[in-house]
Design an enzyme around this catalytic site. Structure first.
Site, PDB file in Angstrom:
ATOM      1  N   ASN A   1      81.208  46.211  56.631  1.00 20.29           N
ATOM      2  CA  ASN A   1      81.889  47.243  55.853  1.00 20.29           C
ATOM      3  C   ASN A   1      82.811  48.071  56.757  1.00 20.29           C
ATOM      4  OD1 ASN A   1      79.412  48.218  56.918  1.00 20.29           O
ATOM      5  ND2 ASN A   1      79.327  49.883  55.446  1.00 20.29           N
ATOM      6  N   ILE A   2      83.912  48.514  56.167  1.00 18.58           N
ATOM      7  CA  ILE A   2      84.918  49.292  56.896  1.00 18.58           C
ATOM      8  C   ILE A   2      85.218  50.530  56.049  1.00 18.58           C
ATOM      9  CG2 ILE A   2      87.223  49.290  57.920  1.00 18.58           C
ATOM     10  CD1 ILE A   2      87.081  46.179  57.901  1.00 18.58           C
ATOM     11  N   GLU A   3      84.713  51.677  56.513  1.00 17.28           N
ATOM     12  CA  GLU A   3      84.883  52.906  55.722  1.00 17.28           C
ATOM     13  C   GLU A   3      86.186  53.610  56.085  1.00 17.28           C
ATOM     14  OE1 GLU A   3      81.191  55.125  56.075  1.00 17.28           O
ATOM     15  OE2 GLU A   3      80.209  53.710  54.705  1.00 17.28           O
TER      16      GLU A   3
ATOM     17  N   CYS B   1      83.725  46.867  51.255  1.00 15.31           N
ATOM     18  CA  CYS B   1      82.379  46.346  51.537  1.00 15.31           C
ATOM     19  C   CYS B   1      82.442  45.103  52.432  1.00 15.31           C
ATOM     20  CB  CYS B   1      81.689  45.938  50.244  1.00 15.31           C
ATOM     21  SG  CYS B   1      81.340  47.276  49.111  1.00 15.31           S
TER      22      CYS B   1
ATOM     23  N   GLU C   1      81.038  42.284  52.040  1.00 14.44           N
ATOM     24  CA  GLU C   1      81.189  41.027  51.293  1.00 14.44           C
ATOM     25  C   GLU C   1      82.653  40.717  51.027  1.00 14.44           C
ATOM     26  OE1 GLU C   1      79.265  43.598  50.697  1.00 14.44           O
ATOM     27  OE2 GLU C   1      77.426  43.066  49.636  1.00 14.44           O
TER      28      GLU C   1
ATOM     29  N   CYS D   1      77.157  45.141  45.621  1.00 16.36           N
ATOM     30  CA  CYS D   1      77.606  46.017  44.532  1.00 16.36           C
ATOM     31  C   CYS D   1      78.306  45.181  43.455  1.00 16.36           C
ATOM     32  CB  CYS D   1      78.533  47.104  45.076  1.00 16.36           C
ATOM     33  SG  CYS D   1      80.205  46.529  45.402  1.00 16.36           S
TER      34      CYS D   1
ATOM     35  N   CYS E   1      81.666  43.553  44.378  1.00 13.74           N
ATOM     36  CA  CYS E   1      81.535  42.369  45.243  1.00 13.74           C
ATOM     37  C   CYS E   1      80.990  41.173  44.468  1.00 13.74           C
ATOM     38  CB  CYS E   1      80.664  42.687  46.448  1.00 13.74           C
ATOM     39  SG  CYS E   1      81.497  43.822  47.587  1.00 13.74           S
TER      40      CYS E   1
END
Ligand code: THU
Length: 126
Positions: free
Chosen positions: A40-42, A51, A53, A83, A86
């Protein structure tokens, strides 16, 4: 089928999650045996976050590979379920037989078919 569990945990280490501190890793097994990794990359603008995925799916597609067999997901201290967004992204490229593997550790896994996690999914004819 040998699920890429180790690769998912490796990818989890690279997760960029300074806001939620919830680190997710994903590894995607393709028909030719190749394995792609994602995390994940926020973002400080929260909805921009992506996310693990969807990152791994993008990595495989950008590399020319769309034949997906299974995804392994790791996140937090428990089983990390994908989620809804995804699940729908997976449904674009995978049939209901595609395996979604949730790994709590290297030897504690739960295996689902995509059709169990997203029954009656939306598709448009291409
Ligand atoms: N996250 C994922 O990467 N995959 C999921 O299936 C659930 C949530 C990430 C998004 C966000 O960076 C963090 O987990 C907390 O929601």
């Amino acid at each position: 089928m040998k699920y890429p569990i180790k690769e998912a945990f490796e990818a989890q280490k690279n997760a960029y999650a300074p806001y939620s501190k919830f680190f997710v890793g994903a590894a995607l097994l393709c028909g030719d045996g190749r394995v792609y990794k994602g995390c994940n990359i926020e973002n400080s603008s929260y909805p921009v976050t992506i996310c693990a995925e969807r990152v791994v799916i993008g990595n495989a597609i950008a590399d020319g590979n769309r034949d997906f067999k299974a995804i392994v997901i790791t996140g937090g201290d428990d089983y990390c379920y994908p989620c809804g967004m995804c699940r729908q992204t997976l449904a674009e490229f995978c049939d209901g037989d595609f395996r979604v593997v949730l790994a709590k550790s290297e030897n504690e896994i739960k295996v689902y078919k995509l059709s169990e996690l997203l029954p009656e999914s939306f598709v448009l004819d291409k």
